[in-house]
Design a protein around this motif. Structure first.
Motif, PDB file in Angstrom:
ATOM      1  N   LEU A 147       0.842  -1.188   0.000  1.00 10.83           N
ATOM      2  CA  LEU A 147       0.000   0.000   0.000  1.00 10.83           C
ATOM      3  C   LEU A 147       0.880   1.242   0.000  1.00 10.83           C
ATOM      4  CD1 LEU A 147      -2.911   1.060   0.165  1.00 10.83           C
ATOM      5  CD2 LEU A 147      -2.717   0.979   2.649  1.00 10.83           C
ATOM      6  N   VAL A 148       0.743   2.067  -1.036  1.00 12.35           N
ATOM      7  CA  VAL A 148       1.526   3.295  -1.145  1.00 12.35           C
ATOM      8  C   VAL A 148       0.578   4.483  -1.035  1.00 12.35           C
ATOM      9  CG1 VAL A 148       3.297   2.204  -2.534  1.00 12.35           C
ATOM     10  CG2 VAL A 148       1.395   3.331  -3.670  1.00 12.35           C
ATOM     11  N   GLU A 149       1.077   5.599  -0.507  1.00  8.46           N
ATOM     12  CA  GLU A 149       0.250   6.785  -0.337  1.00  8.46           C
ATOM     13  C   GLU A 149       0.527   7.805  -1.434  1.00  8.46           C
ATOM     14  OE1 GLU A 149      -2.237   7.562   1.464  1.00  8.46           O
ATOM     15  OE2 GLU A 149      -2.244   5.946   2.953  1.00  8.46           O
ATOM     16  N   ILE A 150      -0.545   8.394  -1.938  1.00  4.63           N
ATOM     17  CA  ILE A 150      -0.447   9.487  -2.888  1.00  4.63           C
ATOM     18  C   ILE A 150      -0.068  10.751  -2.110  1.00  4.63           C
ATOM     19  CG2 ILE A 150      -1.731  10.793  -4.628  1.00  4.63           C
ATOM     20  CD1 ILE A 150      -3.698   8.398  -4.731  1.00  4.63           C
ATOM     21  N   ASP A 151       0.717  11.629  -2.727  1.00  3.78           N
ATOM     22  CA  ASP A 151       1.134  12.868  -2.072  1.00  3.78           C
ATOM     23  C   ASP A 151       0.618  14.071  -2.855  1.00  3.78           C
ATOM     24  OD1 ASP A 151       2.380  14.716  -0.450  1.00  3.78           O
ATOM     25  OD2 ASP A 151       4.312  14.546  -1.475  1.00  3.78           O
ATOM     26  N   PRO A 152      -0.313  14.877  -2.266  1.00  7.26           N
ATOM     27  CA  PRO A 152      -0.929  14.705  -0.955  1.00  7.26           C
ATOM     28  C   PRO A 152      -1.928  13.548  -0.976  1.00  7.26           C
ATOM     29  CG  PRO A 152      -1.966  16.532  -2.094  1.00  7.26           C
ATOM     30  CD  PRO A 152      -0.819  16.089  -2.950  1.00  7.26           C
ATOM     31  N   PRO A 153      -2.201  12.957   0.184  1.00 10.03           N
ATOM     32  CA  PRO A 153      -3.050  11.757   0.223  1.00 10.03           C
ATOM     33  C   PRO A 153      -4.513  12.012  -0.071  1.00 10.03           C
ATOM     34  CG  PRO A 153      -2.469  12.454   2.433  1.00 10.03           C
ATOM     35  CD  PRO A 153      -1.651  13.295   1.509  1.00 10.03           C
ATOM     36  N   VAL A 154      -4.961  13.246   0.017  1.00 12.68           N
ATOM     37  CA  VAL A 154      -6.380  13.547  -0.199  1.00 12.68           C
ATOM     38  C   VAL A 154      -6.514  14.647  -1.245  1.00 12.68           C
ATOM     39  CG1 VAL A 154      -8.511  14.378   0.838  1.00 12.68           C
ATOM     40  CG2 VAL A 154      -6.987  12.897   2.162  1.00 12.68           C
ATOM     41  N   ALA A 155      -7.123  14.313  -2.369  1.00 15.40           N
ATOM     42  CA  ALA A 155      -7.369  15.294  -3.429  1.00 15.40           C
ATOM     43  C   ALA A 155      -8.546  14.819  -4.258  1.00 15.40           C
ATOM     44  CB  ALA A 155      -6.130  15.471  -4.305  1.00 15.40           C
ATOM     45  N   CYS A 156      -9.388  15.752  -4.692  1.00 19.10           N
ATOM     46  CA  CYS A 156     -10.555  15.397  -5.489  1.00 19.10           C
ATOM     47  C   CYS A 156     -10.131  14.923  -6.874  1.00 19.10           C
ATOM     48  CB  CYS A 156     -11.482  16.610  -5.607  1.00 19.10           C
ATOM     49  SG  CYS A 156     -12.975  16.291  -6.581  1.00 19.10           S
ATOM     50  N   CYS A 157     -10.825  13.915  -7.390  1.00 21.49           N
ATOM     51  CA  CYS A 157     -10.519  13.395  -8.722  1.00 21.49           C
ATOM     52  C   CYS A 157     -11.099  14.268  -9.828  1.00 21.49           C
ATOM     53  CB  CYS A 157     -11.055  11.974  -8.869  1.00 21.49           C
ATOM     54  SG  CYS A 157     -12.863  11.859  -8.976  1.00 21.49           S
ATOM     55  N   GLY A 158     -12.073  15.132  -9.481  1.00 19.08           N
ATOM     56  CA  GLY A 158     -12.678  15.996 -10.478  1.00 19.08           C
ATOM     57  C   GLY A 158     -14.022  15.534 -10.992  1.00 19.08           C
ATOM     58  N   PHE A 159     -14.475  14.367 -10.555  1.00 15.53           N
ATOM     59  CA  PHE A 159     -15.746  13.845 -11.084  1.00 15.53           C
ATOM     60  C   PHE A 159     -16.924  14.681 -10.590  1.00 15.53           C
ATOM     61  CE2 PHE A 159     -19.278  10.631 -10.726  1.00 15.53           C
ATOM     62  CZ  PHE A 159     -19.580  10.630 -12.073  1.00 15.53           C
ATOM     63  N   GLY A 160     -17.218  14.570  -9.318  1.00 16.55           N
ATOM     64  CA  GLY A 160     -18.258  15.404  -8.719  1.00 16.55           C
ATOM     65  C   GLY A 160     -19.614  15.292  -9.373  1.00 16.55           C
ATOM     66  N   GLY A 161     -19.925  14.141  -9.975  1.00 13.15           N
ATOM     67  CA  GLY A 161     -21.233  13.967 -10.609  1.00 13.15           C
ATOM     68  C   GLY A 161     -21.443  14.972 -11.725  1.00 13.15           C
ATOM     69  N   ALA A 162     -22.440  15.827 -11.567  1.00 11.62           N
ATOM     70  CA  ALA A 162     -22.768  16.807 -12.596  1.00 11.62           C
ATOM     71  C   ALA A 162     -21.673  17.852 -12.782  1.00 11.62           C
ATOM     72  CB  ALA A 162     -24.089  17.498 -12.247  1.00 11.62           C
ATOM     73  N   PHE A 163     -20.770  17.991 -11.799  1.00 14.47           N
ATOM     74  CA  PHE A 163     -19.661  18.946 -11.919  1.00 14.47           C
ATOM     75  C   PHE A 163     -18.836  18.660 -13.169  1.00 14.47           C
ATOM     76  CE2 PHE A 163     -15.148  19.802 -11.228  1.00 14.47           C
ATOM     77  CZ  PHE A 163     -15.151  21.151 -10.912  1.00 14.47           C
ATOM     78  N   ASP A 192      -4.152  15.818 -12.667  1.00 16.77           N
ATOM     79  CA  ASP A 192      -3.323  16.073 -11.492  1.00 16.77           C
ATOM     80  C   ASP A 192      -3.267  14.850 -10.581  1.00 16.77           C
ATOM     81  OD1 ASP A 192      -2.740  18.619 -12.326  1.00 16.77           O
ATOM     82  OD2 ASP A 192      -4.140  19.618 -10.968  1.00 16.77           O
ATOM     83  N   GLU A 193      -4.426  14.231 -10.356  1.00 18.62           N
ATOM     84  CA  GLU A 193      -4.453  13.049  -9.483  1.00 18.62           C
ATOM     85  C   GLU A 193      -3.698  11.891 -10.117  1.00 18.62           C
ATOM     86  OE1 GLU A 193      -5.986  10.879  -5.953  1.00 18.62           O
ATOM     87  OE2 GLU A 193      -5.021  12.771  -6.517  1.00 18.62           O
ATOM     88  N   LEU A 194      -3.834  11.709 -11.425  1.00 21.72           N
ATOM     89  CA  LEU A 194      -3.107  10.641 -12.111  1.00 21.72           C
ATOM     90  C   LEU A 194      -1.605  10.860 -12.032  1.00 21.72           C
ATOM     91  CD1 LEU A 194      -5.395  10.202 -15.235  1.00 21.72           C
ATOM     92  CD2 LEU A 194      -5.009   8.506 -13.441  1.00 21.72           C
ATOM     93  N   ALA A 195      -1.167  12.112 -12.132  1.00 23.36           N
ATOM     94  CA  ALA A 195       0.259  12.412 -12.008  1.00 23.36           C
ATOM     95  C   ALA A 195       0.769  12.051 -10.618  1.00 23.36           C
ATOM     96  CB  ALA A 195       0.512  13.889 -12.301  1.00 23.36           C
ATOM     97  N   ARG A 196      -0.038  12.314  -9.585  1.00 22.07           N
ATOM     98  CA  ARG A 196       0.363  11.965  -8.225  1.00 22.07           C
ATOM     99  C   ARG A 196       0.408  10.445  -8.041  1.00 22.07           C
ATOM    100  NH1 ARG A 196      -2.664  16.859  -7.091  1.00 22.07           N
ATOM    101  NH2 ARG A 196      -4.625  15.715  -7.107  1.00 22.07           N
ATOM    102  N   VAL A 197      -0.541   9.762  -8.651  1.00 24.93           N
ATOM    103  CA  VAL A 197      -0.561   8.292  -8.578  1.00 24.93           C
ATOM    104  C   VAL A 197       0.688   7.711  -9.218  1.00 24.93           C
ATOM    105  CG1 VAL A 197      -1.711   6.253  -9.521  1.00 24.93           C
ATOM    106  CG2 VAL A 197      -3.069   8.054  -8.443  1.00 24.93           C
ATOM    107  N   GLU A 198       1.035   8.210 -10.402  1.00 25.37           N
ATOM    108  CA  GLU A 198       2.204   7.705 -11.111  1.00 25.37           C
ATOM    109  C   GLU A 198       3.489   8.041 -10.364  1.00 25.37           C
ATOM    110  OE1 GLU A 198       1.458   9.522 -14.855  1.00 25.37           O
ATOM    111  OE2 GLU A 198       0.010   7.977 -15.486  1.00 25.37           O
TER     112      GLU A 198
END
Length: 246
Positions: free
Chosen positions: A165-181, A195-201
Motif C-alpha cells: 500500500l503506497v500513499e499518494i502525495d498529498p493523500p487527499v485530493a478530489c478526482c474531479g468527477f463530482g457527478g454533474a460537476f 493532477d491526481e493521475l500524475a500523483r498516482v504515477e
C-alpha cells in the motif's frame, strides 16, 4: 461494533448497475463470505443525488421516496459507494426535513452503511487473501468528508498478502468527477483528474483502489485516454479477487 446484522439489503447504485455490475457481484460475495445474507431489492432505483446537488429538492424527494420504500424492511442497507451512502445517511434527513417522510428518512439513514465501513466497523473484517502489486487508495470526497471514511479501506487493503500500500502525495485530493460537476465544467474536471493521475504515477502505484465507482469511472476514463498503465479497481472487486471470490 454493536449487534451484527444477519441479513442486509444491497443498494447497488446507478453507476454500478449501468457501468460496473462486477462491483455489486463482488460486494455480495464478500458479505456472504462474512456470513451475512444479502437481498438486492429489485425496485431500487437512484438515490436522488443528481437532483439534490443540482438544486432541485422536490425532484430529488420524488426519486428518493423510491429508496425509502425499497429499503423500508431491511435490517441494514449496505452501499458500495461513499457518495450514495452519504446521500442516504447525511442528506436524506435534510432532504425530507419538515415533511411527512422525515421519520422514514432518518430511520433509513441510521440503517445505512458504506461497504468498507460495514465490513470493518460492523463485521470486524480485516482483508485477507493475496493480491500482488503496489496499490494506492483514493479517498472519495463524499465518503471522506461526510462519512469519515478512509481508514477502513486502508485497513482492509493492509490485510491482503502481497499487496504494498503506497500513499499518494498529498493523500487527499478530489478526482474531479463530482457527478454533474464534470458535465458542467469538463475542462476543469479533466485537469483535476490529470493532477491526481500524475500523483498516482509519482507514487509508483500499479493500481488505484477506491470505494466510489464515480471516482474510478472518471480516473479510469482519463487514464485510458492518456495511455496510463495504472489499473483502477473498486475495493470490493480487489478484495473478492484476492480471496478467490470473483
Amino acid at each position: 461494533m454493536g449487534d451484527r446484522p444477519r441479513r442486509v439489503a444491497l443498494f447497488a447504485t446507478c453507476l454500478v448497475d449501468l457501468v460496473a455490475p462486477e462491483v455489486a457481484e463482488a460486494s455480495v460475495a464478500l458479505l456472504r463470505a462474512a456470513g451475512v445474507e444479502v437481498d438486492v431489492p429489485p425496485d431500487q432505483t437512484c438515490c436522488g443525488q443528481p437532483w439534490w446537488t443540482s438544486g432541485f429538492p422536490e425532484e430529488a424527494r420524488r426519486v428518493a421516496r423510491g429508496a425509502l420504500g425499497a429499503f423500508e424492511a431491511a435490517e441494514a442497507v449496505v452501499v458500495p459507494s461513499g457518495s450514495c451512502a452519504a446521500m442516504l445517511r447525511s442528506a436524506y434527513p435534510r432532504l425530507f426535513a419538515g415533511t411527512g417522510d422525515e421519520g422514514r428518512a432518518r430511520d433509513l439513514a441510521a440503517r445505512t452503511h458504506e461497504l468498507s465501513s460495514f465490513l470493518v466497523d460492523v463485521l470486524g473484517a480485516s482483508g485477507g487473501g493475496r493480491f500482488e502489486g503496489r496499490v494506492a487508495y483514493h479517498d472519495g470526497c463524499h465518503g471522506l468528508r461526510e462519512l469519515g471514511l478512509g481508514g477502513q479501506g486502508r485497513r482492509l487493503l493492509a490485510g491482503v498478502a502481497g499487496l504494498e500500500l503506497v500513499e499518494i502525495d498529498p493523500p487527499v485530493a478530489c478526482c474531479g468527477f463530482g457527478g454533474a460537476f464534470s458535465l458542467r465544467l469538463p475542462e476543469l474536471a479533466e485537469a483535476m483528474a490529470d493532477d491526481e493521475l500524475a500523483r498516482v504515477e509519482a507514487a509508483g502505484a500499479e493500481a488505484v483502489v477506491a470505494g466510489d465507482p464515480g471516482c474510478l469511472l472518471h480516473l479510469g476514463g482519463r487514464g485510458s485516454r492518456r495511455g496510463s498503465r495504472v489499473r483502477f479497481l473498486h475495493l470490493a472487486v480487489l478484495l473478492a479477487r484476492a480471496r478467490g471470490l470473483a
